[in-house]
Design a protein around this motif. Sequence first.
Motif, PDB file in Angstrom:
ATOM      1  N   THR A  38       0.826  -1.210   0.000  1.00  0.00           N
ATOM      2  CA  THR A  38       0.000   0.000   0.000  1.00  0.00           C
ATOM      3  C   THR A  38       0.857   1.255   0.000  1.00  0.00           C
ATOM      4  N   ASN A  39       1.899   1.278   0.816  1.00  0.00           N
ATOM      5  CA  ASN A  39       2.798   2.432   0.828  1.00  0.00           C
ATOM      6  C   ASN A  39       3.472   2.612  -0.532  1.00  0.00           C
ATOM      7  N   GLY A  40       3.917   1.510  -1.124  1.00  0.00           N
ATOM      8  CA  GLY A  40       4.533   1.589  -2.439  1.00  0.00           C
ATOM      9  C   GLY A  40       3.576   2.102  -3.493  1.00  0.00           C
ATOM     10  N   LEU A  41       2.321   1.652  -3.423  1.00  0.00           N
ATOM     11  CA  LEU A  41       1.317   2.114  -4.382  1.00  0.00           C
ATOM     12  C   LEU A  41       1.043   3.606  -4.207  1.00  0.00           C
ATOM     13  N   GLY A  42       0.939   4.062  -2.967  1.00  0.00           N
ATOM     14  CA  GLY A  42       0.684   5.479  -2.723  1.00  0.00           C
ATOM     15  C   GLY A  42       1.804   6.364  -3.237  1.00  0.00           C
ATOM     16  N   MET A  43       3.054   6.016  -2.939  1.00  0.00           N
ATOM     17  CA  MET A  43       4.181   6.802  -3.429  1.00  0.00           C
ATOM     18  C   MET A  43       4.289   6.722  -4.949  1.00  0.00           C
ATOM     19  N   GLY A  44       4.031   5.539  -5.510  1.00  0.00           N
ATOM     20  CA  GLY A  44       4.098   5.393  -6.957  1.00  0.00           C
ATOM     21  C   GLY A  44       3.070   6.245  -7.670  1.00  0.00           C
ATOM     22  N   LEU A  45       1.840   6.259  -7.163  1.00  0.00           N
ATOM     23  CA  LEU A  45       0.793   7.046  -7.800  1.00  0.00           C
ATOM     24  C   LEU A  45       1.070   8.544  -7.666  1.00  0.00           C
ATOM     25  N   ASP A  95      -4.087   9.872   6.545  1.00  0.00           N
ATOM     26  CA  ASP A  95      -3.381   8.813   7.285  1.00  0.00           C
ATOM     27  C   ASP A  95      -2.193   8.281   6.483  1.00  0.00           C
ATOM     28  N   LEU A  96      -2.408   8.056   5.193  1.00  0.00           N
ATOM     29  CA  LEU A  96      -1.299   7.602   4.355  1.00  0.00           C
ATOM     30  C   LEU A  96      -0.252   8.696   4.214  1.00  0.00           C
ATOM     31  N   HIS A  97      -0.698   9.945   4.158  1.00  0.00           N
ATOM     32  CA  HIS A  97       0.225  11.072   4.069  1.00  0.00           C
ATOM     33  C   HIS A  97       1.159  11.097   5.270  1.00  0.00           C
ATOM     34  N   LYS A  98       0.631  10.792   6.449  1.00  0.00           N
ATOM     35  CA  LYS A  98       1.473  10.763   7.651  1.00  0.00           C
ATOM     36  C   LYS A  98       2.489   9.627   7.584  1.00  0.00           C
ATOM     37  N   ILE A  99       2.107   8.506   6.968  1.00  0.00           N
ATOM     38  CA  ILE A  99       3.030   7.372   6.869  1.00  0.00           C
ATOM     39  C   ILE A  99       4.166   7.686   5.905  1.00  0.00           C
ATOM     40  N   LEU A 100       3.835   8.238   4.747  1.00  0.00           N
ATOM     41  CA  LEU A 100       4.859   8.548   3.742  1.00  0.00           C
ATOM     42  C   LEU A 100       5.712   9.735   4.164  1.00  0.00           C
ATOM     43  N   GLY A 101       5.096  10.667   4.879  1.00  0.00           N
ATOM     44  CA  GLY A 101       5.828  11.749   5.520  1.00  0.00           C
ATOM     45  C   GLY A 101       6.679  12.585   4.573  1.00  0.00           C
ATOM     46  N   LEU A 102       7.952  12.729   4.928  1.00  0.00           N
ATOM     47  CA  LEU A 102       8.870  13.611   4.221  1.00  0.00           C
ATOM     48  C   LEU A 102       9.135  13.167   2.792  1.00  0.00           C
ATOM     49  N   PHE A 103       8.879  11.912   2.492  1.00  0.00           N
ATOM     50  CA  PHE A 103       9.261  11.410   1.177  1.00  0.00           C
ATOM     51  C   PHE A 103       8.359  11.924   0.058  1.00  0.00           C
ATOM     52  N   ILE A 104       7.206  12.482   0.384  1.00  0.00           N
ATOM     53  CA  ILE A 104       6.378  13.105  -0.654  1.00  0.00           C
ATOM     54  C   ILE A 104       7.030  14.403  -1.138  1.00  0.00           C
ATOM     55  N   PRO A 105       7.406  15.343  -0.259  1.00  0.00           N
ATOM     56  CA  PRO A 105       8.130  16.524  -0.758  1.00  0.00           C
ATOM     57  C   PRO A 105       9.436  16.180  -1.458  1.00  0.00           C
ATOM     58  N   LEU A 106      10.063  15.074  -1.069  1.00  0.00           N
ATOM     59  CA  LEU A 106      11.338  14.699  -1.695  1.00  0.00           C
ATOM     60  C   LEU A 106      11.169  14.180  -3.120  1.00  0.00           C
ATOM     61  N   ILE A 107       9.927  14.067  -3.593  1.00  0.00           N
ATOM     62  CA  ILE A 107       9.718  13.736  -5.007  1.00  0.00           C
ATOM     63  C   ILE A 107      10.387  14.787  -5.888  1.00  0.00           C
TER      64      ILE A 107
END
Length: 228
Positions: A38-45, A95-107
Amino acid sequence: MAIKQYMRQLYEGLWPNNIVLKQTLALCPTLAVTSSATNGLGMGLATLVVIMLSNVSISCIRSWVTPQVRLPVFTLIIAALVTLVDQAMNAWVHDLHKILGLFIPLIVTNCAIFGRAESFASKNAPVPSLVDGLATGIGFTFALVLLGASREIVGQGTLFSHASLLLGPHFTWLEVTLLPNYHGFLPAILPSGGFFFLGLLIVGYRLVEQVRVKRKLSASAMSMESTS
């Protein structure tokens, strides 16, 4: 002809030129967020949306941007799009945003996005650039989900746990417990497990590629013999 070309682009991005399995790019988010499918899918999308929009945007302005300022302009466009995606995920999948955290801005620092912007979007029309972004994003998402799924199965005995956080309550059917009463294997979902499982996936990918190339060569040799 255009449809065949676009299908070829999609295939190239998914397998022969996969940015993780083939080019070994974007390894920071690949290793950091793939403790579950699920985390991989969220970051991938999230990355898929950014790379598609950035490719189209850069393609539309390519004739107006001089070579001297192209990298700052590309950075600004990608950063703005990442900010929009980050805020959208914070609002709708908090909730998923909290799990992925800093790695979303690091895109923003994802070298694959810059690579496609520089090598393809800045030299091609918007529609091919959109397809290129889609192909690259699908390939990246495929690699993240594959790595996350393998680590999650070995580490927790589940698959797509908490998928409803990303896709909504109607997708709880994706949350599968494959190994009931399984106590888990913690190293699989730790950072060291990410390196180990990614290495296994790359080895498997290269073995499959060797078989594919050998079959292609043997088929071409047989066709040449039949024509002669």
